[in-house]
Design a protein around this motif. Sequence first.
Motif, PDB file in Angstrom:
ATOM      1  N   PHE A   2       0.791  -1.225   0.000  1.00 36.75           N
ATOM      2  CA  PHE A   2       0.000   0.000   0.000  1.00 36.75           C
ATOM      3  C   PHE A   2       0.835   1.292   0.000  1.00 36.75           C
ATOM      4  CE2 PHE A   2      -1.795   3.259   2.815  1.00 36.75           C
ATOM      5  CZ  PHE A   2      -2.652   3.819   1.895  1.00 36.75           C
ATOM      6  N   THR A  29      -5.955   2.286  -3.842  1.00 39.36           N
ATOM      7  CA  THR A  29      -6.119   1.182  -4.776  1.00 39.36           C
ATOM      8  C   THR A  29      -6.154  -0.146  -4.043  1.00 39.36           C
ATOM      9  OG1 THR A  29      -3.753   0.985  -5.104  1.00 39.36           O
ATOM     10  CG2 THR A  29      -4.944   2.431  -6.617  1.00 39.36           C
ATOM     11  N   LEU A  30      -6.854  -1.071  -4.644  1.00 36.57           N
ATOM     12  CA  LEU A  30      -7.025  -2.399  -4.067  1.00 36.57           C
ATOM     13  C   LEU A  30      -6.626  -3.423  -5.121  1.00 36.57           C
ATOM     14  CD1 LEU A  30      -8.434  -4.238  -1.866  1.00 36.57           C
ATOM     15  CD2 LEU A  30     -10.488  -3.988  -3.239  1.00 36.57           C
ATOM     16  N   ALA A  83     -11.421  -9.767  -4.694  1.00 38.05           N
ATOM     17  CA  ALA A  83     -10.652  -8.901  -3.804  1.00 38.05           C
ATOM     18  C   ALA A  83     -10.813  -9.415  -2.388  1.00 38.05           C
ATOM     19  CB  ALA A  83     -11.168  -7.470  -3.886  1.00 38.05           C
ATOM     20  N   THR A  93     -11.512 -11.759   6.821  1.00 38.91           N
ATOM     21  CA  THR A  93     -11.269 -11.443   5.414  1.00 38.91           C
ATOM     22  C   THR A  93     -12.032 -12.395   4.505  1.00 38.91           C
ATOM     23  OG1 THR A  93      -9.095 -10.628   5.997  1.00 38.91           O
ATOM     24  CG2 THR A  93      -9.449 -11.132   3.684  1.00 38.91           C
ATOM     25  N   THR A 145     -13.885  -3.093   5.610  1.00 39.08           N
ATOM     26  CA  THR A 145     -12.567  -2.536   5.318  1.00 39.08           C
ATOM     27  C   THR A 145     -12.143  -2.997   3.936  1.00 39.08           C
ATOM     28  OG1 THR A 145     -12.007  -2.599   7.673  1.00 39.08           O
ATOM     29  CG2 THR A 145     -10.170  -2.390   6.113  1.00 39.08           C
ATOM     30  N   ALA A 147      -9.581  -1.442   2.132  1.00 38.18           N
ATOM     31  CA  ALA A 147      -8.118  -1.346   2.145  1.00 38.18           C
ATOM     32  C   ALA A 147      -7.777  -0.390   3.276  1.00 38.18           C
ATOM     33  CB  ALA A 147      -7.598  -0.796   0.814  1.00 38.18           C
ATOM     34  N   THR A 148      -6.483  -0.263   3.574  1.00 36.37           N
ATOM     35  CA  THR A 148      -6.084   0.691   4.610  1.00 36.37           C
ATOM     36  C   THR A 148      -6.572   2.078   4.199  1.00 36.37           C
ATOM     37  OG1 THR A 148      -4.122  -0.638   4.862  1.00 36.37           O
ATOM     38  CG2 THR A 148      -4.113   1.504   5.959  1.00 36.37           C
ATOM     39  N   GLU A 227      -6.692  -4.176 -10.511  1.00 37.48           N
ATOM     40  CA  GLU A 227      -6.632  -3.127  -9.508  1.00 37.48           C
ATOM     41  C   GLU A 227      -7.878  -2.257  -9.604  1.00 37.48           C
ATOM     42  OE1 GLU A 227      -3.004  -0.331  -8.918  1.00 37.48           O
ATOM     43  OE2 GLU A 227      -4.588   0.825  -9.905  1.00 37.48           O
TER      44      GLU A 227
END
Length: 408
Positions: A2, A29-30, A83, A93, A145, A147-148, A227
Amino acid sequence: MFPTTLLTTLLLAFSVAANPVLVDRSTVTLPLSRRLNLTSIHNLVLHDQARAKNLKLGGSGKSANRRAVISEPVQNQAVTYVASIGVGSPATTYSLLIDTGSSNTWVGADKAYVKTSTSTQTTNKVAVTYGSGSFSGTEFTDQVTIATGLVIPKQSIGVATKSTGFDGVDGILGIGPVDLTLDTLSPATSSSIPTVTDNLFANGVISAHSIGISFEPSITGTDNNGEITWGGTDSSKFTGTIGFSSLTTTSPANEFWGINQSIRYGTSTTILATTAGIVDTGTTLVLIATNAFTKYKTATGGVLDSTTGLLRITAAQLTSLQSLFFVTPGGTFELTANGQLWPRALNTDIGGVAGRIYLIVNDLGSNSGEGLDFINGFGFLERFYSVFDTANNRVGFATTPFTTATTN
Ligand SMILES: *[C@@H]1O[C@H](CO)[C@@H](O)[C@H](O)[C@H]1NC(C)=O
Ligand SMILES: *[C@@H]1O[C@H](CO)[C@@H](O)[C@H](O)[C@H]1NC(C)=O
């Protein structure tokens, strides 16, 4: 991963500061991973056609109707981009399909939902029918969540008690237009359920109500080569400028990420006259109306291969295979001859014969004139960057370093 991505984004943002579309410090972005899972012959084409039929019946507002009409056996997703999404706190997750053709987010197909202190069950039941499966269950709100830095404290999610057609994944992250969530709750409500993108924007986490998606061609079954960027675009993933097309007003394509488009083969052969259709990450192939597919078949000289369901051409025909031009209000996008091929390295995965040449353009299953006459699926999206811009009611495409690659 990240911090590097963020740094890259920032550096690129400075270098292209003249173009406001590309500059957005709040983008995150993921990574998406591509998976191929074909468990039965014909799965690929049948899956896409069943999905197309379902999409044509309209959005979720007509879900009762759709349930009655679709009777094909369920075809599991064949090629998927998934994802890793966290739900709860501490987060569990889940591997979720990224779907621009539906808008509910739900978990529990494979890995069971784990309740934590952030999980709140509502009084609603939720159900969605897809051409390629379905799920039903209960509605919760929970912390999601992505991504961060991309956290939604109270996202409505479905928790499946029953699902079909989603073996190997845990559910869906629905990033289609919000109206597709209408009528998915019971007791019925007249309001839609804000999508993850809607909530990120409403909460000020992203400053543009838009998503950018990058897929890349792959010759292996599993690959981390996709992405998704919330709140902007990743200029390292495309070349030139993004050509935007207003969302179509034609129904039922207007319930999805739909645009007007015509398709030409080579310099002068019209395959599909200007009509409405959609851009869809849940479809593997490029599907065109039956009358257009017949023209494409004649133009390429391909024969329908009964084992794979795909068109097959000879090596001699490949040498004269012309580009397919997708003509949109936002510009013309050229899908090269190589871009029209199923990756030969993956022939046996779809029940094909090694070395043969199969085409990814296939039959939608009905003639044009029905308001949803094409689907630009992965076959197209792996060659062009795509932008789904809710704020401005438009979809954009741009060329990428892979647009003219010879990977297949
Ligand atoms: C592939 O699909 C089969 C059946 O549809 C399923 O049982 C399996 O879990 C899937 N595998 C992966 C890796 O997704
Ligand atoms: C798309 O095509 C339809 C039918 O020709 C037309 O009415 C509409 O104005 C076109 N453009 C958009 C953005 O929908």
